[in-house]
Design a protein around this motif. Sequence first.
Motif, PDB file in Angstrom:
ATOM      1  N   ALA A 135       0.831  -1.207   0.000  1.00 24.51           N
ATOM      2  CA  ALA A 135       0.000   0.000   0.000  1.00 24.51           C
ATOM      3  C   ALA A 135       0.865   1.257   0.000  1.00 24.51           C
ATOM      4  N   LEU A 136       1.947   1.244   0.795  1.00 25.40           N
ATOM      5  CA  LEU A 136       2.832   2.406   0.870  1.00 25.40           C
ATOM      6  C   LEU A 136       3.617   2.594  -0.422  1.00 25.40           C
ATOM      7  N   ARG A 137       4.067   1.494  -1.011  1.00 24.70           N
ATOM      8  CA  ARG A 137       4.821   1.574  -2.259  1.00 24.70           C
ATOM      9  C   ARG A 137       3.950   2.174  -3.362  1.00 24.70           C
ATOM     10  N   ARG A 138       2.694   1.726  -3.419  1.00 28.70           N
ATOM     11  CA  ARG A 138       1.779   2.231  -4.447  1.00 28.70           C
ATOM     12  C   ARG A 138       1.313   3.660  -4.148  1.00 28.70           C
ATOM     13  N   SER A 139       1.602   4.132  -2.925  1.00 26.77           N
ATOM     14  CA  SER A 139       1.271   5.516  -2.567  1.00 26.77           C
ATOM     15  C   SER A 139       2.490   6.430  -2.684  1.00 26.77           C
ATOM     16  N   SER A 140       3.551   5.917  -3.319  1.00 21.93           N
ATOM     17  CA  SER A 140       4.757   6.707  -3.633  1.00 21.93           C
ATOM     18  C   SER A 140       5.588   7.091  -2.417  1.00 21.93           C
ATOM     19  N   ALA A 141       5.643   6.233  -1.385  1.00 27.05           N
ATOM     20  CA  ALA A 141       6.554   6.476  -0.264  1.00 27.05           C
ATOM     21  C   ALA A 141       7.992   6.472  -0.778  1.00 27.05           C
ATOM     22  N   GLN A 142       8.813   7.324  -0.200  1.00 26.55           N
ATOM     23  CA  GLN A 142      10.199   7.424  -0.653  1.00 26.55           C
ATOM     24  C   GLN A 142      10.999   6.171  -0.310  1.00 26.55           C
ATOM     25  N   ARG A 143      10.878   5.700   0.928  1.00 30.31           N
ATOM     26  CA  ARG A 143      11.588   4.497   1.378  1.00 30.31           C
ATOM     27  C   ARG A 143      10.728   3.787   2.402  1.00 30.31           C
ATOM     28  N   ILE A 144      10.757   2.461   2.375  1.00 28.39           N
ATOM     29  CA  ILE A 144       9.971   1.655   3.314  1.00 28.39           C
ATOM     30  C   ILE A 144      10.924   0.778   4.119  1.00 28.39           C
ATOM     31  N   THR A 145      10.923   0.980   5.424  1.00 26.79           N
ATOM     32  CA  THR A 145      11.733   0.168   6.337  1.00 26.79           C
ATOM     33  C   THR A 145      10.799  -0.664   7.197  1.00 26.79           C
ATOM     34  N   ALA A 146      11.021  -1.959   7.234  1.00 29.89           N
ATOM     35  CA  ALA A 146      10.230  -2.844   8.091  1.00 29.89           C
ATOM     36  C   ALA A 146      10.932  -2.982   9.442  1.00 29.89           C
ATOM     37  N   VAL A 147      10.274  -2.540  10.492  1.00 31.11           N
ATOM     38  CA  VAL A 147      10.791  -2.690  11.852  1.00 31.11           C
ATOM     39  C   VAL A 147      10.109  -3.917  12.450  1.00 31.11           C
ATOM     40  N   ILE A 148      10.868  -4.998  12.548  1.00 30.57           N
ATOM     41  CA  ILE A 148      10.310  -6.291  12.942  1.00 30.57           C
ATOM     42  C   ILE A 148      10.986  -6.731  14.243  1.00 30.57           C
ATOM     43  N   PRO A 149      10.462  -6.325  15.402  1.00 32.41           N
ATOM     44  CA  PRO A 149      11.114  -6.675  16.666  1.00 32.41           C
ATOM     45  C   PRO A 149      11.315  -8.186  16.824  1.00 32.41           C
ATOM     46  N   TYR A 150      10.297  -8.968  16.423  1.00 34.44           N
ATOM     47  CA  TYR A 150      10.426 -10.433  16.437  1.00 34.44           C
ATOM     48  C   TYR A 150      10.204 -10.940  15.022  1.00 34.44           C
ATOM     49  N   PHE A 151      11.226 -11.569  14.465  1.00 37.03           N
ATOM     50  CA  PHE A 151      11.173 -12.062  13.091  1.00 37.03           C
ATOM     51  C   PHE A 151      10.709 -13.517  13.104  1.00 37.03           C
ATOM     52  N   GLY A 152       9.433 -13.739  12.780  1.00 40.50           N
ATOM     53  CA  GLY A 152       8.897 -15.097  12.748  1.00 40.50           C
ATOM     54  C   GLY A 152       9.507 -15.931  11.629  1.00 40.50           C
ATOM     55  N   TYR A 153       9.414 -17.224  11.737  1.00 39.28           N
ATOM     56  CA  TYR A 153       9.961 -18.194  10.786  1.00 39.28           C
ATOM     57  C   TYR A 153      11.488 -18.228  10.809  1.00 39.28           C
ATOM     58  N   ALA A 154      12.120 -17.498  11.762  1.00 42.43           N
ATOM     59  CA  ALA A 154      13.580 -17.473  11.807  1.00 42.43           C
ATOM     60  C   ALA A 154      14.179 -18.825  12.195  1.00 42.43           C
ATOM     61  N   ARG A 155      13.390 -19.669  12.854  1.00 41.88           N
ATOM     62  CA  ARG A 155      13.925 -20.980  13.236  1.00 41.88           C
ATOM     63  C   ARG A 155      13.996 -21.939  12.056  1.00 41.88           C
ATOM     64  N   GLN A 156      13.365 -21.559  10.936  1.00 42.03           N
ATOM     65  CA  GLN A 156      13.457 -22.370   9.716  1.00 42.03           C
ATOM     66  C   GLN A 156      14.490 -21.727   8.787  1.00 42.03           C
ATOM     67  N   ASP A 157      15.736 -21.693   9.266  1.00 39.97           N
ATOM     68  CA  ASP A 157      16.795 -20.985   8.554  1.00 39.97           C
ATOM     69  C   ASP A 157      17.714 -21.918   7.756  1.00 39.97           C
ATOM     70  N   ARG A 158      17.450 -23.218   7.784  1.00 37.48           N
ATOM     71  CA  ARG A 158      18.291 -24.188   7.067  1.00 37.48           C
ATOM     72  C   ARG A 158      17.501 -25.477   6.882  1.00 37.48           C
ATOM     73  N   ARG A 159      17.993 -26.321   6.009  1.00 42.62           N
ATOM     74  CA  ARG A 159      17.350 -27.625   5.811  1.00 42.62           C
ATOM     75  C   ARG A 159      17.907 -28.604   6.844  1.00 42.62           C
ATOM     76  N   THR A 160      17.072 -29.003   7.763  1.00 43.43           N
ATOM     77  CA  THR A 160      17.516 -29.913   8.816  1.00 43.43           C
ATOM     78  C   THR A 160      17.443 -31.369   8.388  1.00 43.43           C
ATOM     79  N   LYS A 161      16.654 -31.649   7.354  1.00 42.70           N
ATOM     80  CA  LYS A 161      16.551 -32.997   6.809  1.00 42.70           C
ATOM     81  C   LYS A 161      16.054 -32.883   5.367  1.00 42.70           C
ATOM     82  N   ALA A 162      15.979 -34.009   4.692  1.00 43.37           N
ATOM     83  CA  ALA A 162      15.581 -34.000   3.278  1.00 43.37           C
ATOM     84  C   ALA A 162      14.145 -33.497   3.105  1.00 43.37           C
ATOM     85  N   ARG A 163      13.916 -32.785   1.968  1.00 43.80           N
ATOM     86  CA  ARG A 163      12.590 -32.342   1.556  1.00 43.80           C
ATOM     87  C   ARG A 163      11.927 -31.426   2.579  1.00 43.80           C
TER      88      ARG A 163
END
Length: 339
Positions: A85-113
């Motif tokens: 929404a902000l990009r389409r409203s012509s914001a100059q720059r968009i910074t995401a402030v994410i105090p807790y980054f979800g899905y961070a524990r899935q940072d590598r392949r621990t097993k096949a597939r």
Amino acid sequence: MPNVDEPKIIAGNSNQRLAKAVTRRLSMHRGMNVGLVDARVERFNDAEIFVEVFENVRGEDMFILQSTSNPANDNLMELLIMSDALRRSSAQRITAVIPYFGYARQDRRTKARTPITAKLVANMMVSAGIERVLTMDLHAAQIQGFFDIPVDNLYAAPVFALEIKHAFRGRLDGVTVVSPDVGGVARARELATRIGAPLSIVDKRREKAGEVAEMTVIGDVKDRICVIVDDIVDTAGTLCKAAEVLMEAGAKEVHAYITHGVLSGPAVERVSKSVMKSLVITDSIQATPQVEKAKNIRIVPMAPMFAQAILNIWHGTSVSSLFQPETLEPIYDGMYSPA
């Protein structure tokens, strides 16, 4: 293009309390009222997310404050849709402030597939128009490399060091910092160095996922005040068992300093009934009423650090300066006096 006189903050529904606390801090720093951008983030009857921004954001430096905590998928989609929404409203720059980054524990392949979901999430954020990310205590430092945009990773350790020096003043010589596993040694060593304390490790072995078969204490903790340090506490099963093992090894007291209090399922009940004297978490995830009522859970505010980090990014100055105690103590306005 208008002059960008102030950083503009917009928030999703994941952590409105932290967002409002950040704007209060910004107002203090700037000497003028800095409020959240007027917008609505709602759901249609079929649970689709809808975002509407009511203010002109053309040419503005926008900061979206949104933790991707539970419900992770909803909060992630809110973040992506707000960015679009902000990009389409012509914001100059968009910074995401994410105090807790979800899905961070899935940072590598621990097993096949299996997927590397943290990388997928990074790709989605960039595709949505996010140009910079500000987060705290990523589960794995290499996640910064998943992005092709700048990522500033703040650390809770400097604030925890101030908190520990304040909470244990007069007893700091008796404190030992404990890593709950071998993988967290670097994080624990960082805090131990800051407060001048020795380091111990709880080595754990798992027979299967989610179940700890055996724990062994590496290092002398007899008659010591043990401070367990980690980035995430989820169901708190491992944390509470580690506290028991430390007490059995002769520890005088056990406390825990954990950055992200996910605290799902039976976690709060386990912590309340555990041998731990206190669990200290940050407000990176908005606390539930159950967490707020728990007598041995304390919440450390991160709004001062995030507000200053946002100002530093907006001014184009160093964010890493916030890792130094001489920078942090004035930001926390004497909240933590030196030991």
